[in-house]
Scaffold this active site. Structure first.
Site, mmCIF file in Angstrom:
data_model
loop_
_atom_site.group_PDB
_atom_site.id
_atom_site.type_symbol
_atom_site.label_atom_id
_atom_site.label_comp_id
_atom_site.label_asym_id
_atom_site.label_seq_id
_atom_site.Cartn_x
_atom_site.Cartn_y
_atom_site.Cartn_z
ATOM 1 N N GLY A 10 0.841 -1.218 0.024
ATOM 2 C CA GLY A 10 0.033 0.039 -0.111
ATOM 3 C C GLY A 10 1.019 1.044 0.017
ATOM 4 O O GLY A 10 0.468 2.133 0.860
ATOM 5 N N PHE A 15 -0.324 6.299 4.620
ATOM 6 C CA PHE A 15 0.750 5.985 5.511
ATOM 7 C C PHE A 15 1.860 5.084 4.599
ATOM 8 O O PHE A 15 3.091 5.465 4.872
ATOM 9 C CB PHE A 15 0.137 4.958 6.311
ATOM 10 C CG PHE A 15 -0.863 5.419 7.330
ATOM 11 C CD1 PHE A 15 -1.380 6.614 7.304
ATOM 12 C CD2 PHE A 15 -1.587 4.399 7.970
ATOM 13 C CE1 PHE A 15 -2.463 7.190 8.114
ATOM 14 C CE2 PHE A 15 -2.410 4.799 8.817
ATOM 15 C CZ PHE A 15 -2.931 6.072 8.983
ATOM 16 N N TYR A 152 -14.898 -3.767 9.206
ATOM 17 C CA TYR A 152 -13.790 -2.927 9.158
ATOM 18 C C TYR A 152 -13.007 -3.271 10.659
ATOM 19 O O TYR A 152 -11.541 -3.564 10.682
ATOM 20 C CB TYR A 152 -13.694 -1.763 8.873
ATOM 21 C CG TYR A 152 -12.595 -0.931 9.014
ATOM 22 C CD1 TYR A 152 -11.563 -1.261 8.020
ATOM 23 C CD2 TYR A 152 -12.178 -0.031 9.871
ATOM 24 C CE1 TYR A 152 -10.228 -0.782 8.191
ATOM 25 C CE2 TYR A 152 -11.155 0.711 9.970
ATOM 26 C CZ TYR A 152 -9.913 0.178 8.992
ATOM 27 O OH TYR A 152 -8.801 1.065 9.126
ATOM 28 N N LYS A 156 -9.426 -5.299 11.867
ATOM 29 C CA LYS A 156 -8.094 -4.609 12.462
ATOM 30 C C LYS A 156 -8.173 -5.724 13.742
ATOM 31 O O LYS A 156 -7.052 -5.515 14.350
ATOM 32 C CB LYS A 156 -8.303 -3.116 12.656
ATOM 33 C CG LYS A 156 -8.571 -2.616 11.334
ATOM 34 C CD LYS A 156 -7.251 -2.575 10.659
ATOM 35 C CE LYS A 156 -6.881 -1.960 9.386
ATOM 36 N NZ LYS A 156 -5.729 -2.120 8.805
ATOM 37 N N GLY A 183 -5.492 6.285 15.198
ATOM 38 C CA GLY A 183 -6.951 6.619 15.253
ATOM 39 C C GLY A 183 -6.904 7.674 13.853
ATOM 40 O O GLY A 183 -6.275 7.532 13.087
HETATM 41 P P1 NDP Z 1 -4.803 5.124 1.846
HETATM 42 O O1 NDP Z 1 -6.383 4.928 1.254
HETATM 43 O O2 NDP Z 1 -4.550 6.582 1.813
HETATM 44 O O3 NDP Z 1 -3.959 4.090 1.359
HETATM 45 C C1 NDP Z 1 -4.399 2.622 1.450
HETATM 46 C C2 NDP Z 1 -3.181 1.890 0.609
HETATM 47 O O4 NDP Z 1 -3.456 0.671 0.613
HETATM 48 C C3 NDP Z 1 -3.140 2.182 -0.855
HETATM 49 O O5 NDP Z 1 -1.988 2.737 -1.109
HETATM 50 C C4 NDP Z 1 -3.735 1.396 -1.715
HETATM 51 O O6 NDP Z 1 -3.154 1.246 -3.148
HETATM 52 C C5 NDP Z 1 -3.379 -0.006 -0.711
HETATM 53 N N1 NDP Z 1 -4.336 -1.145 -1.154
HETATM 54 C C6 NDP Z 1 -5.686 -1.051 -0.712
HETATM 55 N N2 NDP Z 1 -6.101 -2.144 -1.238
HETATM 56 C C7 NDP Z 1 -5.013 -2.800 -1.722
HETATM 57 C C8 NDP Z 1 -5.011 -4.136 -2.410
HETATM 58 N N3 NDP Z 1 -5.773 -5.108 -2.569
HETATM 59 N N4 NDP Z 1 -3.547 -4.590 -2.651
HETATM 60 C C9 NDP Z 1 -2.719 -3.716 -2.459
HETATM 61 N N5 NDP Z 1 -2.581 -2.648 -1.873
HETATM 62 C C10 NDP Z 1 -3.829 -2.238 -1.647
HETATM 63 O O7 NDP Z 1 -5.268 4.870 3.316
HETATM 64 P P2 NDP Z 1 -4.219 5.122 4.642
HETATM 65 O O8 NDP Z 1 -3.028 5.375 4.308
HETATM 66 O O9 NDP Z 1 -4.933 5.886 5.721
HETATM 67 O O10 NDP Z 1 -4.283 3.511 5.235
HETATM 68 C C11 NDP Z 1 -3.306 2.782 5.299
HETATM 69 C C12 NDP Z 1 -3.402 1.546 6.386
HETATM 70 O O11 NDP Z 1 -3.911 2.115 7.750
HETATM 71 C C13 NDP Z 1 -5.036 0.741 6.243
HETATM 72 O O12 NDP Z 1 -4.673 -0.678 6.516
HETATM 73 C C14 NDP Z 1 -5.923 1.494 6.968
HETATM 74 O O13 NDP Z 1 -6.872 0.425 7.212
HETATM 75 C C15 NDP Z 1 -4.875 1.778 8.077
HETATM 76 N N6 NDP Z 1 -5.689 2.876 8.996
HETATM 77 C C16 NDP Z 1 -5.982 4.126 8.704
HETATM 78 C C17 NDP Z 1 -6.248 5.245 9.403
HETATM 79 C C18 NDP Z 1 -6.955 6.427 9.025
HETATM 80 O O14 NDP Z 1 -7.469 7.040 9.578
HETATM 81 N N7 NDP Z 1 -6.470 6.702 7.625
HETATM 82 C C19 NDP Z 1 -6.308 4.962 10.761
HETATM 83 C C20 NDP Z 1 -6.052 3.615 11.130
HETATM 84 C C21 NDP Z 1 -5.449 2.367 10.537
HETATM 85 P P3 NDP Z 1 -3.781 0.748 -4.150
HETATM 86 O O15 NDP Z 1 -5.256 1.664 -4.225
HETATM 87 O O16 NDP Z 1 -2.948 1.455 -5.375
HETATM 88 O O17 NDP Z 1 -3.744 -0.519 -4.227
HETATM 89 C C1 8X3 Z 2 -9.417 4.205 10.651
HETATM 90 C C2 8X3 Z 2 -9.754 4.919 11.694
HETATM 91 O O1 8X3 Z 2 -11.838 5.626 13.284
HETATM 92 O O2 8X3 Z 2 -12.122 5.522 10.715
HETATM 93 O O3 8X3 Z 2 -8.827 2.802 10.878
HETATM 94 O O4 8X3 Z 2 -12.001 3.620 12.027
HETATM 95 S S1 8X3 Z 2 -11.441 4.958 11.867
#
Ligand code: NDP
Ligand code: 8X3
Length: 254
Positions: A10, A15, A152, A156, A183
């Site tokens: 990702g 992140f 979701y 997690k 968060g």
């Molecule tokens: P983004 O949507 O900005 O990034 C998500 C990344 O995951 C992208 O690079 C996307 O790339 C990749 N991805 C999604 N599905 C797939 C797949 N099937 N295969 C490979 N890559 C995939 O979100 P975040 O950076 O916020 O999220 C990153 C992680 O952090 C996630 O696991 C999310 O659940 C977690 N998270 C996020 C929070 C938030 O509030 N933002 C808080 C807590 C946790 P592409 O689409 O090019 O495949």
């Molecule tokens: C992402 C944070 O609160 O949207 O994991 O589930 S929340």
């Protein structure tokens, strides 16, 4: 922290991209993966002067593709020191009885099974070398319930528990496993959750100072920089503008 080979899932946004930028230094080698090629190519170009970058288009839901990507790495990228299991997504906020079942499947396949596949194919090399660090990105949603968090949050919670169970399996090796539970952070996350509805996505962060992708990358930097005998198990962080609510109570109208 230099001279490391780092595999990030990702890495095309949020992140993952911030971690790639954080790790980009002369002596590190980065393997950047995601489904979307254009943002990966842009990132590769941005970082190419700073370190060696191998870009691999990869859908983590595809078990054979994950195996092929990891086992088919060029020799100089094969000894992975750090795996950042970051790829993941939330889809929708519907209550369980109205949810689109395909969305649940996608979250399970990506957040649980994708993370399992990457871990399983990277771990043997780490154990054989008796060194390595897996960073799993969980969420506060895996520790604390909220309406519409249903699957979701469940995925997690899996990530958190899986991380701790891995530590038990790896006891006696020098392979570390850490789990981060962020968060609310402003990335493409909400745009994906609300299926492209930018207004709904912006509403999540409106009037707040959410975590940023760079905050998470700095957390990763701190965790991997601890001395080799220190394993950070689980680390939860939130924006100062986020906290817990009281229990919800349903009252009949009289
Ligand atoms: P983004 O949507 O900005 O990034 C998500 C990344 O995951 C992208 O690079 C996307 O790339 C990749 N991805 C999604 N599905 C797939 C797949 N099937 N295969 C490979 N890559 C995939 O979100 P975040 O950076 O916020 O999220 C990153 C992680 O952090 C996630 O696991 C999310 O659940 C977690 N998270 C996020 C929070 C938030 O509030 N933002 C808080 C807590 C946790 P592409 O689409 O090019 O495949
Ligand atoms: C992402 C944070 O609160 O949207 O994991 O589930 S929340």
């Amino acid at each position: 922290m230099s001279g490391k080979t780092i595999f990030i899932t990702g890495a095309s946004a949020g992140f993952g991209a911030a971690c790639a930028r954080m790790f980009a230094s002369e002596d590190n080698k980065l393997i950047l993966t995601a489904r979307r090629i254009d943002p990966l190519l842009k990132l590769q170009e941005e970082l190419s002067g700073r370190c060696e970058v191998q870009m691999i288009p990869l859908d983590v839901r595809d078990r054979e593709a994950v195996q092929g990507a990891i086992e088919g790495l060029p020799e100089r990228f094969r000894s992975i020191d750090i795996l950042v299991n970051n790829a993941g997504l939330a889809l929708g906020l519907e209550p369980a009885h109205r949810v689109d079942l395909d969305d649940w499947d996608t979250m399970v396949d990506t957040n649980i099974k994708g993370l399992m596949y990457c871990t399983r194919f990277v771990l043997p090399g780490m154990v054989a070398r008796n060194s390595g660090h897996i960073i799993n990105i969980s969420s506060t949603a895996g520790a604390w319930p909220y309406p519409g968090g249903n699957v979701y949050g469940g995925t997690k919670a899996f990530v958190t528990q899986f991380s701790q169970n891995l530590r038990c399996d790896l006891l006696g090796t020098r392979v570390r496993v850490s789990c981060i539970q962020p968060g609310m952070a402003e990335t493409e996350f909400s745009k994906v959750r609300f299926k492209g509805n930018e207004e709904a996505a912006a509403g999540v962060y409106q009037g707040t100072e959410p975590l940023t992708a760079e905050d998470i990358a700095e957390t990763v930097r701190w965790i991997v920089s601890q001395p080799p005998h220190v394993n950070v198990n689980t680390l939860e962080l939130m924006s100062i503008d986020q906290a817990w609510g009281p229990f919800a109570i349903h009252r009949e109208q009289k």
